[in-house]
Design a protein around this motif. Structure first.
Motif, PDB file in Angstrom:
ATOM      1  N   THR A   6     -56.625 117.524 -21.340  1.00  8.60           N
ATOM      2  CA  THR A   6     -58.022 117.206 -21.620  1.00  8.60           C
ATOM      3  C   THR A   6     -58.724 116.729 -20.348  1.00  8.60           C
ATOM      4  OG1 THR A   6     -57.420 116.647 -23.899  1.00  8.60           O
ATOM      5  CG2 THR A   6     -59.568 115.885 -23.113  1.00  8.60           C
ATOM      6  N   LEU A   7     -58.046 115.917 -19.548  1.00 11.45           N
ATOM      7  CA  LEU A   7     -58.638 115.485 -18.275  1.00 11.45           C
ATOM      8  C   LEU A   7     -58.855 116.671 -17.337  1.00 11.45           C
ATOM      9  CD1 LEU A   7     -56.790 112.108 -17.519  1.00 11.45           C
ATOM     10  CD2 LEU A   7     -59.093 112.450 -18.448  1.00 11.45           C
ATOM     11  N   LEU A   8     -57.930 117.626 -17.333  1.00  9.94           N
ATOM     12  CA  LEU A   8     -58.143 118.843 -16.539  1.00  9.94           C
ATOM     13  C   LEU A   8     -59.428 119.544 -16.979  1.00  9.94           C
ATOM     14  CD1 LEU A   8     -54.634 120.558 -16.263  1.00  9.94           C
ATOM     15  CD2 LEU A   8     -55.948 119.488 -14.428  1.00  9.94           C
ATOM     16  N   GLY A   9     -59.616 119.646 -18.280  1.00 10.64           N
ATOM     17  CA  GLY A   9     -60.823 120.291 -18.800  1.00 10.64           C
ATOM     18  C   GLY A   9     -62.089 119.546 -18.417  1.00 10.64           C
ATOM     19  N   LEU A  10     -62.023 118.231 -18.418  1.00 13.05           N
ATOM     20  CA  LEU A  10     -63.191 117.444 -18.026  1.00 13.05           C
ATOM     21  C   LEU A  10     -63.462 117.551 -16.529  1.00 13.05           C
ATOM     22  CD1 LEU A  10     -62.609 114.254 -20.210  1.00 13.05           C
ATOM     23  CD2 LEU A  10     -64.297 116.058 -20.579  1.00 13.05           C
ATOM     24  N   LEU A  11     -62.415 117.796 -15.753  1.00 11.22           N
ATOM     25  CA  LEU A  11     -62.568 117.932 -14.299  1.00 11.22           C
ATOM     26  C   LEU A  11     -63.067 119.315 -13.874  1.00 11.22           C
ATOM     27  CD1 LEU A  11     -59.494 116.232 -12.589  1.00 11.22           C
ATOM     28  CD2 LEU A  11     -61.910 115.768 -12.178  1.00 11.22           C
ATOM     29  N   ILE A 104     -63.681 121.216 -25.056  1.00  9.84           N
ATOM     30  CA  ILE A 104     -63.456 121.631 -23.668  1.00  9.84           C
ATOM     31  C   ILE A 104     -63.801 123.105 -23.497  1.00  9.84           C
ATOM     32  CG2 ILE A 104     -61.668 122.020 -21.909  1.00  9.84           C
ATOM     33  CD1 ILE A 104     -62.541 119.065 -22.177  1.00  9.84           C
ATOM     34  N   ALA A 105     -63.432 123.940 -24.443  1.00  5.18           N
ATOM     35  CA  ALA A 105     -63.768 125.364 -24.349  1.00  5.18           C
ATOM     36  C   ALA A 105     -65.282 125.549 -24.303  1.00  5.18           C
ATOM     37  CB  ALA A 105     -63.161 126.137 -25.525  1.00  5.18           C
ATOM     38  N   LEU A 106     -66.011 124.863 -25.166  1.00  6.51           N
ATOM     39  CA  LEU A 106     -67.466 124.972 -25.166  1.00  6.51           C
ATOM     40  C   LEU A 106     -68.049 124.451 -23.857  1.00  6.51           C
ATOM     41  CD1 LEU A 106     -68.284 123.888 -28.821  1.00  6.51           C
ATOM     42  CD2 LEU A 106     -68.549 126.173 -27.837  1.00  6.51           C
ATOM     43  N   ASP A 107     -67.539 123.334 -23.381  1.00  7.96           N
ATOM     44  CA  ASP A 107     -68.048 122.736 -22.152  1.00  7.96           C
ATOM     45  C   ASP A 107     -67.811 123.643 -20.947  1.00  7.96           C
ATOM     46  OD1 ASP A 107     -69.251 120.544 -20.698  1.00  7.96           O
ATOM     47  OD2 ASP A 107     -67.250 120.061 -19.960  1.00  7.96           O
ATOM     48  N   SER A 108     -66.744 124.420 -20.987  1.00 11.26           N
ATOM     49  CA  SER A 108     -66.395 125.274 -19.847  1.00 11.26           C
ATOM     50  C   SER A 108     -66.913 126.697 -19.990  1.00 11.26           C
ATOM     51  CB  SER A 108     -64.869 125.307 -19.678  1.00 11.26           C
ATOM     52  OG  SER A 108     -64.264 125.984 -20.763  1.00 11.26           O
ATOM     53  N   GLY A 109     -67.587 126.993 -21.097  1.00 11.05           N
ATOM     54  CA  GLY A 109     -68.109 128.341 -21.295  1.00 11.05           C
ATOM     55  C   GLY A 109     -67.073 129.326 -21.809  1.00 11.05           C
ATOM     56  N   ARG A 110     -65.927 128.817 -22.237  1.00  6.96           N
ATOM     57  CA  ARG A 110     -64.896 129.700 -22.794  1.00  6.96           C
ATOM     58  C   ARG A 110     -65.179 129.928 -24.283  1.00  6.96           C
ATOM     59  NH1 ARG A 110     -62.077 126.649 -18.988  1.00  6.96           N
ATOM     60  NH2 ARG A 110     -60.708 127.842 -17.612  1.00  6.96           N
ATOM     61  N   PRO A 111     -64.576 130.955 -24.854  1.00 10.11           N
ATOM     62  CA  PRO A 111     -64.837 131.267 -26.275  1.00 10.11           C
ATOM     63  C   PRO A 111     -64.106 130.319 -27.233  1.00 10.11           C
ATOM     64  CG  PRO A 111     -63.343 132.888 -25.326  1.00 10.11           C
ATOM     65  CD  PRO A 111     -63.749 131.966 -24.205  1.00 10.11           C
TER      66      PRO A 111
END
Length: 186
Positions: A6-11, A104-111
């Motif tokens: 989760t921290l990776l996704g936030l970074l 995290i998927a939404l925040d990163s533009g992933r599906p």
């Protein structure tokens, strides 16, 4: 829930201080159980040791200098693997982890819809196995299978509800780096 992933996704969107990461994690995923600063920094050290994050710089602050962390190429690869791999439905913490994966998927533009669909398929497979176990087992086995089936069914209802609200959640995430403290996402 996997704090490290989760921290990776936030970074991923940008390099950040550990303090900022902790605040964002608590705002989105804390659910009344905030992370301890020591856990954030210990996790960042392990991620750095594993080559998933790098120290991107140090900025002065009030008190000790603040380290800025950035995700590495290997970290992005690991994040992608984590987001695309469904959680085992019977693992404790699956629900919180799935919620984190969707955000995290939404925040990163992933599906995010694909994250939910893969998890739905994993749950349906587990349900088929539990139904077979229930049909061939004794009373204790049947009750155990029923316990698992009811939980899997509840998870599937959450998955359906989350999918129905993905567009709204994506809009909330897109307009705010993080919800204001105490503000609920609706």
């Amino acid at each position: 829930m996997s704090v490290s992933r989760t921290l990776l996704g936030l970074l991923e969107p940008q390099a950040q201080h550990g303090y900022t990461l902790r605040r964002r994690y608590d705002d989105w995923f804390g659910g009344g159980r905030p992370l301890k600063s020591a856990q954030v920094y210990a996790t960042l050290q392990r991620l750095a040791r594993d080559g998933l994050v790098d120290l991107a710089g140090v900025s002065p602050g009030e008190g000790p200098d603040r380290r800025v962390y950035a995700i590495t190429e290997a970290g992005v690869f690991e994040l992608e693997r984590w987001l695309t791999e469904p959680e085992a439905p019977d693992v404790a913490g699956t629900r919180r982890t799935l919620f984190a994966k969707v955000v995290i998927a939404l925040d990163s533009g992933r599906p995010a819809r694909e994250v939910l669909n893969r998890q739905r398929q994993a749950h349906l497979t587990q349900m088929r196995e539990m139904r077979a176990k229930r049909q061939s087992g004794d009373l204790l086995t049947q009750l155990d299978a029923d316990f698992e089936l009811y939980h899997l069914d509840a998870d599937l209802k959450w998955i359906d509800g989350a999918e129905a609200r993905l567009d709204r959640l994506a809009a909330v995430i897109a307009t705010s780096e993080t919800p204001a403290p105490g503000k609920q996402v609706r």
